[in-house]
Design a protein around this motif. Structure first.
Motif, mmCIF file in Angstrom:
data_model
loop_
_atom_site.group_PDB
_atom_site.id
_atom_site.type_symbol
_atom_site.label_atom_id
_atom_site.label_comp_id
_atom_site.label_asym_id
_atom_site.label_seq_id
_atom_site.Cartn_x
_atom_site.Cartn_y
_atom_site.Cartn_z
ATOM 1 N N UNK A 4 -23.564 9.561 39.853
ATOM 2 C CA UNK A 4 -22.634 8.552 40.376
ATOM 3 C C UNK A 4 -21.250 8.737 39.760
ATOM 4 N N UNK A 58 -18.451 0.759 44.635
ATOM 5 C CA UNK A 58 -19.141 -0.031 45.670
ATOM 6 C C UNK A 58 -19.020 -1.524 45.374
ATOM 7 N N UNK A 59 -19.119 -1.894 44.089
ATOM 8 C CA UNK A 59 -19.009 -3.307 43.722
ATOM 9 C C UNK A 59 -17.591 -3.816 44.009
ATOM 10 N N UNK A 81 -17.267 4.561 32.979
ATOM 11 C CA UNK A 81 -17.254 3.801 34.234
ATOM 12 C C UNK A 81 -15.833 3.588 34.750
ATOM 13 N N UNK A 86 -22.247 1.781 51.082
ATOM 14 C CA UNK A 86 -23.441 1.819 50.218
ATOM 15 C C UNK A 86 -24.368 2.960 50.648
ATOM 16 N N UNK A 87 -24.536 3.116 51.956
ATOM 17 C CA UNK A 87 -25.406 4.214 52.437
ATOM 18 C C UNK A 87 -24.819 5.564 51.998
ATOM 19 N N UNK A 111 -17.000 -4.314 47.706
ATOM 20 C CA UNK A 111 -17.577 -5.541 48.267
ATOM 21 C C UNK A 111 -16.846 -6.785 47.780
ATOM 22 N N UNK A 148 -20.924 3.413 41.818
ATOM 23 C CA UNK A 148 -21.484 2.051 41.894
ATOM 24 C C UNK A 148 -20.377 1.028 41.627
ATOM 25 N N UNK A 149 -19.545 1.315 40.627
ATOM 26 C CA UNK A 149 -18.419 0.404 40.351
ATOM 27 C C UNK A 149 -17.520 0.335 41.590
ATOM 28 N N UNK A 194 -28.412 11.060 46.191
ATOM 29 C CA UNK A 194 -29.587 11.881 46.529
ATOM 30 C C UNK A 194 -29.227 13.360 46.663
ATOM 31 N N UNK A 210 -16.841 5.591 38.890
ATOM 32 C CA UNK A 210 -18.266 5.625 39.157
ATOM 33 C C UNK A 210 -18.490 5.042 40.550
ATOM 34 N N UNK A 270 -23.009 6.106 49.389
ATOM 35 C CA UNK A 270 -23.226 6.245 47.933
ATOM 36 C C UNK A 270 -24.660 6.710 47.659
ATOM 37 N N UNK A 271 -25.609 6.090 48.373
ATOM 38 C CA UNK A 271 -27.021 6.471 48.175
ATOM 39 C C UNK A 271 -27.221 7.951 48.519
ATOM 40 N N UNK A 272 -26.675 8.368 49.665
ATOM 41 C CA UNK A 272 -26.831 9.767 50.078
ATOM 42 C C UNK A 272 -26.138 10.713 49.098
ATOM 43 N N UNK A 320 -18.230 3.727 28.845
ATOM 44 C CA UNK A 320 -19.244 4.759 29.167
ATOM 45 C C UNK A 320 -18.891 5.567 30.404
#
Lengths: 243, 538
Positions: B180, B125-126, B63, B167-168, B129, B122-123, B175, B120, B170-172, B61
């Protein structure tokens, strides 16, 4: 308002410190069971009584969380640590009231693992205290692995569900100074506590004065089940966050 | 069929699970190496597919993606992984936790593949980490050692901070841009770059991503985790210095189009990269511990990498990180053999230049020598300018090229200095060696740099140089270049005639203070210790 206060009493640590910890008959393992039950109750309540959180209550729970962090750094007992982790995360429950059920469940699963390790210690070493039982990774790798997985999970690292659900909630929410304070406190609070426990249990030289005990197959089964459930939650969390 | 290539990040995880059920110790590395070879083969096939079809492989999809960047990096990481696993087979044999080591090694490679192939945020970011926690467990592999565990704590703290910053950011990003997906975001960023952008949030996002990259790539002031992790097993050091520290550069390449919109972030990257390159390289020369010295060497190279990104030379940074990775992994993996040989021969390690030309210091002042100095500093610059003018007409329009030019000149001078103590009798041999090595470096940098640039970014590559340019006139650039050359000449002159500038005592004190600053590694740990003492007193 009453509901908010009830919620705070259920999930935050102060009542436990002020009342329950003072009663000699109530031991720390009972407090964990009680606080876990209270968290589950608050989750159920939040399903039935939708409610907006009050900023003041989030601030109170945040202060409570910081105080709990301080207390948690002083303890070397798995039972105490288990319920301290619940109280450390209390601002998150209050802030995302009703939405954090999956996070709460995965946290409770990881903490149940810690609780079981505490039980194992109590049975074999006399108490759930881990102060002198160092170097587990080297001498008892299976127990070390379980403990590592639980602590990594609580420390909010992927691929464990705690991290995924935490990320999911914070990604979907509006940021403000209070939000930042809560997220940063929890992000580092859970991490520092877990790393502290890792350092004092998994790492270090094995203590020559202690006879390290193996887990029986019967004792391993609950841990394998918990880890299996955590992985299932992870798959669900990945699906939720990515698709 | 080609979609199978996207399973690459999953293969090391599968290997790790498989290793849990293998009881025979000998089978652990065999299974690990055999299945990792599959990754290398898949990676090479993927690269062939991407090059021959001039397309990307996108799946799950959207990602994961196997694009031009993955086509370069995945085979590199896979082959590096194979070599490290093979090396670790015997190196780690007698260590406690043999299986644990291979499981963790597979996890860290899985996170690197996931990071390189993610499409992506989120991927990403994962993977970011996952990399942190795998690295922590590998660095503290020697759990019985207090210093290893203590130093691993620094790794963890800085990497956890990098996780939060990431992460911050990514969030910004979500927004601000509402997606993503990196392909969608890159297209959006590219389209936005054609008109003036006035949104301070883009600068904040770019800066946050840069800070996260700096933390993971050990850029000053976040470098302290790298030089102190040498107690980790040698294969872990190789992974760390050749793979993990590079993720900062890879991240910035993935977000290259975002940085087009925030040229100020590129300028900051250039400055912090330059400071790190110089300061870390100087500390490297002064610290007494050889392993820490290697750590600072890597930090210095990462500084160069970030500096190149700051200049808009994104693809050059990729080339740099690969070349440095191979070089540093070889250094670490060869160290054992060298130590073994040095036990029998006290003259080891030998310098290559000593083997080519025998050592004979040149005595006294020589006018002829000074002419040589001038000749060898001018010649490289003239060659470089000539080559660059042939390669690209609009070369001097961008200041980045001037700095790359100075960098190439520095390399040439460095080469000259390393050949400096050679016999006067072999001057012709020296001359040929110098010129040919310089030309090789120059052409390798230029041709591979340009080829990579064309392969990864196509015609958009020039946009990065335009965004990164400092808007200084060509004349000003030449003045700066001349200043660098004059400083270089003075440096070489004082190296050869050290008494010329030693006039009074005051200068000695200054030099001594500077030496102390470097020997104390910038007083970073003194500050931390003082703070800890203050905290304990309270």
């Amino acid at each position: 308002m009453i509901y908010n206060i009830l919620f705070l009493i259920l999930v935050a640590g102060m009542p436990y410190y002020l009342i329950l910890e003072k009663i000699p008959a109530i031991k720390s393992k009972h407090i964990f069971l009680l606080s876990a039950f209270a968290l589950l109750s608050s989750m159920m309540l939040s399903f039935y009584i939708p409610n907006e959180h009050k900023t003041s209550l989030v601030i109170i729970s945040l202060l409570n969380s910081v105080y709990t962090l301080y207390r948690a750094t002083k303890t070397t007992n798995f039972y105490k640590l288990s319920y301290y982790f619940i109280f450390v995360n209390s601002p998150f429950f209050v802030l995302y009231e009703g939405e954090t059920s999956l996070y709460s469940l995965s946290l409770l699963l990881s903490l149940s693992g810690l609780y079981l390790i505490g039980q194992f210690y109590e049975k074999n070493y006399g108490s759930a205290n881990y102060r002198y039982i160092t170097g587990i990774t080297l001498v008892r790798p299976y127990i070390g692995s379980y403990l590592t997985l639980y602590l990594i999970s609580v420390a909010l690292y992927p691929p464990f569900p705690n991290s995924l659900f935490f990320l999911q909630y914070i990604l979907g929410s509006e940021s403000n100074p209070l939000w930042f304070a809560v997220v940063i406190t929890l992000f580092f609070g859970n991490f520092f506590l877990s790393m502290g426990v890792m350092k004092r249990t998994l790492f270090g030289r094995p203590n020559p004065n202690i006879h390290y005990v193996h887990m029986t197959i019967k004792e391993k089964v609950p841990h394998i089940l918990i880890i299996g459930m955590l992985l299932l939650f992870s798959l669900y969390g990945l699906k939720e966050i990515l698709l | 069929m080609e979609q199978i290539i996207l399973l690459i990040p999953g293969i090391p995880i599968f290997i790790a699970f498989l290793l849990l059920f293998i009881n025979k110790k000998e089978l652990i590395p065999k299974v690990s190496i055999m299945l990792s070879s599959m990754i290398a083969l898949l990676g090479l096939y993927g690269t062939y597919y991407v090059i021959s079809n001039d397309t990307q492989i996108i799946g799950f999809d959207g990602l994961l993606v196997y694009n031009e960047l993955s086509a370069i990096l995945v085979p590199y990481v896979a082959i590096l992984g194979l070599v490290i696993r093979k090396y670790a087979t015997k190196y780690m044999w007698d260590e406690e936790g043999y299986r644990r080591f291979f499981i963790l090694l597979n996890f860290i490679f899985a996170s690197i593949y996931l990071f390189v192939m993610s499409n992506n945020l989120i991927v990403l970011a994962l993977a970011w980490q996952l990399l942190s926690i795998s690295l922590y467990l590998l660095v503290s592999f020697n759990v019985g050692s207090n210093t290893a565990v203590k130093n691993a704590k620094w790794v963890m703290i800085i990497h956890k901070a990098a996780d939060l910053v990431f992460i911050i950011a990514v969030i910004l990003t979500y927004q601000t841009f509402g997606s993503f997906d990196l392909t969608i975001l890159s297209e959006k960023w590219l389209a936005m770059s054609h008109q003036p952008v006035d949104n301070p949030m883009i600068f904040v996002i770019g800066l946050l991503f840069l800070i996260a990259a700096m933390m993971k790539s050990a850029i000053m002031p976040f470098h302290i985790w790298l030089p102190y992790t040498s107690e980790a097993p040698t294969p872990v050091s190789a992974v760390m210095h050749a793979g993990v520290v590079n993720v900062g550069g890879i991240l910035l390449n993935k977000l290259a189009f975002l940085l087009l919109l925030a040229p100020a972030v590129l300028h900051i990257a250039f400055v912090v990269g330059l400071v790190t390159a110089i300061f870390a390289s100087l500390i490297m020369l002064v610290v007494s511990d050889i392993k820490r010295s290697l750590g600072y060497s890597t930090a210095g190279q990462m500084g160069y990498m970030i500096m190149e990104i700051g200049l808009g030379a994104f693809s050059l940074a990729i080339y740099h990180l690969i070349v440095h990775g191979i070089f540093k992994a070889t250094l670490f993996l060869e160290s054992g053999v060298l130590i073994k040989l040095a036990r029998h021969d006290s003259n080891l390690p030998k310098r290559l230049t000593y083997e080519l030309f025998w050592e004979e210091k040149i005595k006294g002042k020589s006018k002829k020598l000074f002419k040589y100095l001038a000749f060898f500093t001018i010649l490289p610059v003239v060659t470089f300018v000539g080559v660059k003018m042939i390669l690209t007409d609009d070369f001097f329009e961008l200041n980045a090229s001037i700095i790359i030019l100075a960098f190439a000149w520095l390399t040439g001078t460095q080469l000259f200095l390393s050949f400096f103590k050679v016999s006067k009798d072999e001057s012709f041999k020296v001359l040929i060696a110098l010129i040919s090595s310089f030309v090789i470096i120059l052409f390798t940098y230029e041709f591979i740099g340009l080829s990579l640039e064309h392969f990864i970014y196509g015609e958009n590559a020039v946009l990065f140089y335009e965004a990164a340019t400092f808007n200084i006139t060509t004349i000003m650039s030449f003045i700066m270049l001349s200043a660098i050359m004059i400083v270089g000449w003075l440096f070489m002159y004082t190296q050869h005639f050290p008494k010329v500038f030693k006039t009074d005592k005051k200068q000695d004190n200054l030099q001594w203070s500077f030496y102390k600053l470097l020997a104390k590694e910038g007083y970073f740990f003194n500050i931390i210790k003082a703070l800890q003492r203050k905290k304990n007193d309270l």
